[in-house]
Enzyme design. Structure first.
Site, PDB file in Angstrom:
ATOM      1  N   HIS A 155       0.953  -1.125   0.006  1.00  0.00           N
ATOM      2  CA  HIS A 155      -0.069   0.042   0.059  1.00  0.00           C
ATOM      3  C   HIS A 155       0.940   1.023  -0.032  1.00  0.00           C
ATOM      4  CE1 HIS A 155      -3.509   2.312   1.998  1.00  0.00           C
ATOM      5  NE2 HIS A 155      -2.460   3.276   2.072  1.00  0.00           N
ATOM      6  N   GLU A 156       1.977   1.327   0.981  1.00  0.00           N
ATOM      7  CA  GLU A 156       2.628   2.619   1.106  1.00  0.00           C
ATOM      8  C   GLU A 156       3.626   2.482  -0.167  1.00  0.00           C
ATOM      9  OE1 GLU A 156       1.892   4.763   3.222  1.00  0.00           O
ATOM     10  OE2 GLU A 156       0.288   3.441   4.507  1.00  0.00           O
ATOM     11  N   ASP A 200      -5.495   7.711  -1.097  1.00  0.00           N
ATOM     12  CA  ASP A 200      -6.475   7.083  -0.435  1.00  0.00           C
ATOM     13  C   ASP A 200      -7.646   7.583  -0.432  1.00  0.00           C
ATOM     14  OD1 ASP A 200      -4.456   5.393   1.163  1.00  0.00           O
ATOM     15  OD2 ASP A 200      -3.653   7.213   1.956  1.00  0.00           O
TER      16      ASP A 200
HETATM   17 ZN   LIG Z   1      -2.339   5.109   2.296  1.00  0.00          ZN
END
Ligand SMILES: [Zn+2]
Length: 354
Positions: free
Chosen positions: A304-305, A317
């Site tokens: 994700h990061e 996000d």
């Molecule tokens: Zn994020």
């Protein structure tokens, strides 16, 4: 007659010249250190108990930030490995001049003990013999009558320990990642955290490779199944190309870029990055409570990061959580293919779908 000179008389001069201070000049306070053991494994925290004792008959005042009482925010230790100083990795703070509230009072005969984890403060991930010593000096370390700041120094006797680190004896950090990745570096991560992070990076890389292979094998979208549809929505050649490009870039980052993981974050969430500052990932509290793989896992969090970096996939996000991400795929697939959690859940593939 020859009068011996007090060592105190020299201290302001030594400090002014930047010379190393003489040991134990705050002679009314003693400092001792006691490591939790003599030999530490690579998954052990390097815990050391520091005890400051007022050995005099009057109250003593010590500048708080030269004690470990409120956490270590200065290089308060001298750490040698194989006789050579190792790097201090903790913070250094610019402060205003100290006031009376900045001094810690030690009553006569009393002691103050704190336990400090040293491997997140000093580079201790290389195997070898270490010599540790508490050692600090300041032009205003102690307060005299009327809380007037005075110079002083505190130093313990040295103690020796052995650490079996992630890196072999004589190695120069940063380490090369074992399982086929690029260089992996750490900041403010203890030895056990480094162990766990190396496994998490492996897990994140493995699920990225799996996702990338799924996408490559699906003939540009024609054969994508429920796994794709759940997280990225209805099939569309343009959107499928975006997802392919994103996972190609995330995979390349995991496999070839110098990733740095910072453990200094104490917030409740999982992790964060500065998108314009690849490839540093800050992991926080929820990360340490997460499983290695599966939904909202450590591996998935790193994926994700990694997707957030501008030079990788530049995701945002837009929604968090599996429910939100699957709703987004159904209602707004153009946003799903730009959403970080959608990439994470597609990579984690939990529960597994084809
Ligand atoms: Zn994020």
């Amino acid at each position: 007659m020859h009068r011996p000179r007090s060592p105190f008389a020299l201290l302001p001069l030594l400090l002014a010249l930047g010379l190393p201070a003489l040991p134990v000049l705050a002679q009314d306070v003693s400092v001792t250190i006691a490591p939790a053991r003599d030999k530490f494994a690579r998954s052990d925290e390097v815990l050391v108990r520091v005890t400051l004792q007022n050995t005099s008959a009057t109250p003593q005042y010590l500048l708080k930030w030269h004690t470990p009482a409120g956490g270590v925010e200065a290089p308060l230790f001298e750490v040698l490995r194989d006789g050579q100083p190792v790097r201090y990795l903790g913070i250094k703070v610019k402060r205003a001049a100290p006031g009376p509230d900045d001094y810690l009072k030690l009553e006569p005969g009393t002691a103050l003990s704190s336990t400090v984890e040293l491997s997140s403060l000093y580079e201790m991930n290389v195997t070898g013999p270490y010599q540790l010593r508490y050692r600090t000096a300041s032009g205003n370390l102690v307060a005299a009558a009327g809380m007037r700041p005075q110079p002083g120094a505190l130093a313990s006797s040295p103690v020796s320990i052995w650490i079996d680190g992630r890196l072999p004896r004589g190695a120069q950090p940063p380490a090369k990642q074992a399982a086929g990745g690029a260089a992996l570096e750490f900041s403010k991560c203890s030895n056990p955290q480094q162990e766990q992070l190396a496994a998490a990076v492996d897990a994140g890389r493995a699920m990225t490779v799996d996702a990338h292979q799924y996408l490559a094998a699906g003939a540009g979208g024609a054969q994508y199944g429920a796994r794709y549809g759940t997280w990225f929505g209805a099939l569309d050649a343009g959107r499928a190309a975006i997802v392919n490009t994103n996972f190609t870039a995330i995979r390349e980052a995991f496999e070839t870029k110098p990733v740095k993981i910072d453990c200094g974050c104490n917030a409740d969430y999982f992790a964060y990055v500065y998108p314009a500052q690849p490839y540093t990932i800050y992991v926080c509290k929820a990360f340490w409570n997460a499983p290695l793989t599966g939904t909202d896992s450590r591996g998935g969090t790193l994926l994700h990061e990694m997707s957030h970096f501008d030079v990788v996939a530049g995701t945002d996000d837009k929604v968090y959580g599996q429910q939100g991400a699957s709703d987004l795929a159904r209602t707004d697939p153009a946003r799903a293919v730009r959403n970080a959690d959608s990439h994470e859940y597609f990579g984690e593939n939990s529960p597994p779908q084809q």
